[in-house]
Scaffold this active site. Sequence first.
Site, PDB file in Angstrom:
ATOM      1  N   LYS A  51       8.845 -22.313   8.635  1.00  9.69           N
ATOM      2  CA  LYS A  51       8.562 -21.046   8.403  1.00  9.69           C
ATOM      3  C   LYS A  51       7.004 -20.676   8.215  1.00  9.69           C
ATOM      4  O   LYS A  51       6.367 -19.832   8.925  1.00  9.69           O
ATOM      5  CB  LYS A  51       9.086 -20.240   7.302  1.00  9.69           C
ATOM      6  CG  LYS A  51      10.655 -20.090   7.381  1.00  9.69           C
ATOM      7  CD  LYS A  51      11.362 -19.550   6.024  1.00  9.69           C
ATOM      8  CE  LYS A  51      12.824 -19.308   6.220  1.00  9.69           C
ATOM      9  NZ  LYS A  51      13.499 -18.714   4.957  1.00  9.69           N
ATOM     10  N   SER A  69       9.100 -19.924   2.043  1.00 15.11           N
ATOM     11  CA  SER A  69      10.154 -20.347   1.189  1.00 15.11           C
ATOM     12  C   SER A  69      11.327 -20.420   1.652  1.00 15.11           C
ATOM     13  O   SER A  69      11.756 -19.469   2.732  1.00 15.11           O
ATOM     14  CB  SER A  69       9.917 -19.455   0.033  1.00 15.11           C
ATOM     15  OG  SER A  69      10.632 -19.732  -1.024  1.00 15.11           O
ATOM     16  N   ASP A  70      12.404 -21.055   1.194  1.00 17.29           N
ATOM     17  CA  ASP A  70      13.753 -21.060   1.733  1.00 17.29           C
ATOM     18  C   ASP A  70      14.622 -21.468   0.475  1.00 17.29           C
ATOM     19  O   ASP A  70      14.485 -22.176  -0.195  1.00 17.29           O
ATOM     20  CB  ASP A  70      14.149 -21.987   2.909  1.00 17.29           C
ATOM     21  CG  ASP A  70      15.373 -21.529   3.568  1.00 17.29           C
ATOM     22  OD1 ASP A  70      15.365 -20.841   4.075  1.00 17.29           O
ATOM     23  OD2 ASP A  70      16.289 -22.459   3.319  1.00 17.29           O
ATOM     24  N   GLN A  71      15.682 -20.691   0.375  1.00 13.29           N
ATOM     25  CA  GLN A  71      16.833 -20.929  -0.493  1.00 13.29           C
ATOM     26  C   GLN A  71      18.262 -21.257  -0.308  1.00 13.29           C
ATOM     27  O   GLN A  71      18.553 -20.328   0.476  1.00 13.29           O
ATOM     28  CB  GLN A  71      16.666 -19.960  -1.845  1.00 13.29           C
ATOM     29  CG  GLN A  71      17.282 -20.237  -2.882  1.00 13.29           C
ATOM     30  CD  GLN A  71      17.447 -18.910  -4.037  1.00 13.29           C
ATOM     31  OE1 GLN A  71      17.813 -17.771  -3.559  1.00 13.29           O
ATOM     32  NE2 GLN A  71      16.688 -19.196  -5.060  1.00 13.29           N
ATOM     33  N   GLY A 106      13.010 -24.452  -1.475  1.00 11.73           N
ATOM     34  CA  GLY A 106      11.847 -25.070  -0.971  1.00 11.73           C
ATOM     35  C   GLY A 106      10.650 -24.235  -0.778  1.00 11.73           C
ATOM     36  O   GLY A 106      10.774 -23.022  -0.482  1.00 11.73           O
TER      37      GLY A 106
END
Length: 199
Positions: A51, A69-71, A106
């Site tokens: 991203k 960011s990733d969740q 992340g």
Amino acid sequence: MKIILASSSPYRQLILQKLQIPFSCIAPNIDESAVNNESISDQVARLAKIKALAVAAGISELDSYIIGSDQLASFNGQVLGKPGDFATAKQQLLMFSGQTVRFFTGLCLVHSANNKVSQLVETFDVTFKTLTESQISTYLKIEQPYDCAGSFKCEGLGIALFDSLTGRDPNTLVGLPLIALMELFSTMSIDLFEFMQQN
């Protein structure tokens, strides 16, 4: 220097505003599909990175820092994303009743000048109260958290669902761990206090 949040999430934008630093937002256009045999930790780390790199590739300002960011949530070895609708959210919360769910977030920081990358994965555990079907339905009808991993908004009424929270930064649950973000900027020799806006 410019700071760019590689996200269209209003929740992440609200969290980043807590630091009182100027930033802009650009939504990354990436494929978020999982890779075979990829752990949940590896998946959120990879997606946060691509991203940030996708946004970095599309900007002209060399001195920009892009935050990706990733969740995802994990329960009994199962990866859980956003529920999308009432029925799925209700099913998730019934499954979580009296149980603990681990969230993986992340976080990646990319400097556009040289594509230098700094990243980490932050975890946070949520233990749910023993909930009735009626309590879950009432909560969902009020807050409608269908675009949230885990089927709740911890910054809102979702707090009523919990027995305990375990982790170093509650912002992690909303998808942008600020303590970790400050650390990533430090690894790139950036002191965010210098950019905080004074009223």
